[in-house]
Design an enzyme around this catalytic site. Structure first.
Site, PDB file in Angstrom:
ATOM      1  N   GLY A   1       0.782  -1.216   0.000  1.00  0.00           N
ATOM      2  CA  GLY A   1       0.000   0.000   0.000  1.00  0.00           C
ATOM      3  C   GLY A   1       0.820   1.274   0.000  1.00  0.00           C
ATOM      4  O   GLY A   1       1.845   1.387  -0.667  1.00  0.00           O
ATOM      5  N   ARG A  58       4.957  -7.242   9.512  1.00  0.00           N
ATOM      6  CA  ARG A  58       4.779  -8.435  10.345  1.00  0.00           C
ATOM      7  C   ARG A  58       4.884  -9.735   9.557  1.00  0.00           C
ATOM      8  O   ARG A  58       5.149 -10.774  10.135  1.00  0.00           O
ATOM      9  CB  ARG A  58       3.420  -8.372  11.059  1.00  0.00           C
ATOM     10  CG  ARG A  58       3.342  -7.276  12.119  1.00  0.00           C
ATOM     11  CD  ARG A  58       2.051  -7.344  12.898  1.00  0.00           C
ATOM     12  NE  ARG A  58       0.893  -7.056  12.051  1.00  0.00           N
ATOM     13  CZ  ARG A  58      -0.362  -7.049  12.482  1.00  0.00           C
ATOM     14  NH1 ARG A  58      -0.621  -7.339  13.751  1.00  0.00           N
ATOM     15  NH2 ARG A  58      -1.360  -6.772  11.679  1.00  0.00           N
ATOM     16  N   ASP A  66       6.382  -6.153  14.755  1.00  0.00           N
ATOM     17  CA  ASP A  66       5.052  -5.749  15.196  1.00  0.00           C
ATOM     18  C   ASP A  66       5.246  -4.477  16.006  1.00  0.00           C
ATOM     19  O   ASP A  66       5.842  -4.507  17.091  1.00  0.00           O
ATOM     20  CB  ASP A  66       4.428  -6.851  16.052  1.00  0.00           C
ATOM     21  CG  ASP A  66       3.051  -6.479  16.599  1.00  0.00           C
ATOM     22  OD1 ASP A  66       2.623  -5.316  16.433  1.00  0.00           O
ATOM     23  OD2 ASP A  66       2.410  -7.338  17.218  1.00  0.00           O
ATOM     24  N   ASN A 119       4.144   4.422   9.414  1.00  0.00           N
ATOM     25  CA  ASN A 119       3.016   4.178   8.520  1.00  0.00           C
ATOM     26  C   ASN A 119       2.154   2.993   8.943  1.00  0.00           C
ATOM     27  O   ASN A 119       0.991   2.891   8.541  1.00  0.00           O
ATOM     28  CB  ASN A 119       3.546   3.942   7.091  1.00  0.00           C
ATOM     29  CG  ASN A 119       2.474   3.491   6.139  1.00  0.00           C
ATOM     30  OD1 ASN A 119       1.658   4.272   5.672  1.00  0.00           O
ATOM     31  ND2 ASN A 119       2.474   2.192   5.835  1.00  0.00           N
ATOM     32  N   TYR A 128     -10.357   4.811  15.467  1.00  0.00           N
ATOM     33  CA  TYR A 128      -9.488   5.175  14.346  1.00  0.00           C
ATOM     34  C   TYR A 128      -9.304   6.690  14.288  1.00  0.00           C
ATOM     35  O   TYR A 128      -8.183   7.193  14.152  1.00  0.00           O
ATOM     36  CB  TYR A 128     -10.094   4.657  13.043  1.00  0.00           C
ATOM     37  CG  TYR A 128      -9.194   4.784  11.832  1.00  0.00           C
ATOM     38  CD1 TYR A 128      -8.130   3.912  11.643  1.00  0.00           C
ATOM     39  CD2 TYR A 128      -9.427   5.760  10.874  1.00  0.00           C
ATOM     40  CE1 TYR A 128      -7.311   4.017  10.532  1.00  0.00           C
ATOM     41  CE2 TYR A 128      -8.614   5.875   9.756  1.00  0.00           C
ATOM     42  CZ  TYR A 128      -7.563   4.999   9.588  1.00  0.00           C
ATOM     43  OH  TYR A 128      -6.748   5.111   8.483  1.00  0.00           O
ATOM     44  N   LYS A 177      -5.602   8.725  14.816  1.00  0.00           N
ATOM     45  CA  LYS A 177      -5.024   9.609  13.807  1.00  0.00           C
ATOM     46  C   LYS A 177      -4.965  11.055  14.282  1.00  0.00           C
ATOM     47  O   LYS A 177      -4.003  11.772  14.011  1.00  0.00           O
ATOM     48  CB  LYS A 177      -5.818   9.497  12.503  1.00  0.00           C
ATOM     49  CG  LYS A 177      -5.798   8.098  11.880  1.00  0.00           C
ATOM     50  CD  LYS A 177      -4.383   7.591  11.613  1.00  0.00           C
ATOM     51  CE  LYS A 177      -4.384   6.258  10.899  1.00  0.00           C
ATOM     52  NZ  LYS A 177      -3.023   5.762  10.593  1.00  0.00           N
ATOM     53  N   LYS A 235      -6.987   3.557  -2.767  1.00  0.00           N
ATOM     54  CA  LYS A 235      -7.127   2.127  -3.048  1.00  0.00           C
ATOM     55  C   LYS A 235      -5.981   1.360  -2.409  1.00  0.00           C
ATOM     56  O   LYS A 235      -4.819   1.772  -2.472  1.00  0.00           O
ATOM     57  CB  LYS A 235      -7.121   1.882  -4.555  1.00  0.00           C
ATOM     58  CG  LYS A 235      -8.322   2.444  -5.290  1.00  0.00           C
ATOM     59  CD  LYS A 235      -8.244   2.146  -6.777  1.00  0.00           C
ATOM     60  CE  LYS A 235      -9.428   2.707  -7.524  1.00  0.00           C
ATOM     61  NZ  LYS A 235      -9.337   2.442  -8.981  1.00  0.00           N
TER      62      LYS A 235
END
Length: 268
Positions: free
Chosen positions: A17, A38, A63, A90, A161, A165, A195
């Site tokens: 990604g 990981r 991790d 990230n 979430y 952030k 995406k």
């Protein structure tokens, strides 16, 4: 302009990604990369995809929620690569609960353990190495956090979430204020809908069409859209740029979801 030869950048969650796009941009610009992920097989695939750029690539199974492993892996990376000039925090996860009222304490803590606490650990260990270099007469370094538009907006069923952030952005500003004296910069990039393995929205689906209609650039983002911003923040061209939050969303926030751009006439 953005030659990163001799620079080493570590990317957590760098095997797929946006994380892999950050790594690809840096490798394409001549830099060496350290990829943390990981899954060993995904790390190997990422390393293979970067091999053609000619730089060094080190992969480590990490991790980021495991403090002892983060500390050890950073030491291993600096020993193997000689230095780390930039760190991109990230690694993260996304979950959508049915509602805030149904969100369990376990769901809350398990997400923050990766998205927020993991980012803190990665950045802290990177900053410790950069401070040690500064003490040895080699100041400088760049920390970059990959957040989300969720740092700025609300999302039903995703308050954990949002919290991770938003807190990441606040943490980065605090780091920038404290670390600037050592030549260390700290910034945040907030991607819009992009995406990925976890975000699959067909362009011809009703949701995909709506996103395009309300995004000025008239498309959904791709990981490749983030190669350049990663290179910029890891280069000396951002040497006076710190404490900032940069939104890359194709203009979604500028439109504020108000105007259906498919109905706006084209320029004559």
């Amino acid at each position: 302009m953005f030659n990163l030869a001799g620079r080493v950048v570590l990317i957590s969650g760098g095997n797929a990604g946006i994380g892999l796009a950050f790594a690809r941009g840096i490798a394409r610009s001549g830099g060496d990369v350290v990829i943390w992920g990981r899954r060993a097989e995904k790390n190997a695939e990422a390393a293979k995809s970067l091999a053609g750029f000619g730089g060094r690539v080190l992969t480590q199974e990490v991790d980021v929620a495991d403090e002892a492993r983060v500390v050890a892996a950073m030491a291993e990376a600096t020993e193997e690569m000689g230095r780390v000039d930039g760190v991109i925090a990230n690694a993260g996860m996304m979950r959508n609960e049915r509602s805030f009222l149904d969100m369990t304490t376990d769901a809350w803590h398990s997400l923050l353990a990766v998205n927020l606490h993991g980012a803190y650990l990665v950045a802290r260990e990177g900053a410790r190495h950069m401070k040690a270099r500064c003490d040895a007469g080699d100041p400088g370094g760049s920390l970059l956090f990959c957040a989300s538009l969720s740092a700025l907006t609300g999302s039903p069923g995703m308050q954990h979430y949002n919290a991770s952030k938003g807190a990441m952005a606040a943490m980065s500003r605090g780091i920038a204020v404290e670390a600037g004296r050592y030549g260390i910069r700290s910034n945040v990039v907030c991607p819009g809908l992009t995406k990925s393995e976890t975000v699959r929205i067909p362009d011809d689906s009703p949701r995909g069409q709506r996103i395009r209609d309300y995004t000025p650039m008239r498309r959904i983002g791709t990981a490749e859209d983030f190669e350049g911003i990663g290179v910029y923040f890891m280069s000396d061209y951002s040497r006076f740029h710190t404490g900032d939050l940069v939104v890359i969303d194709g203009g979604w926030m500028a439109n504020a979801g108000k105007t259906d751009l498919s109905e706006v006439p084209l320029w004559p």
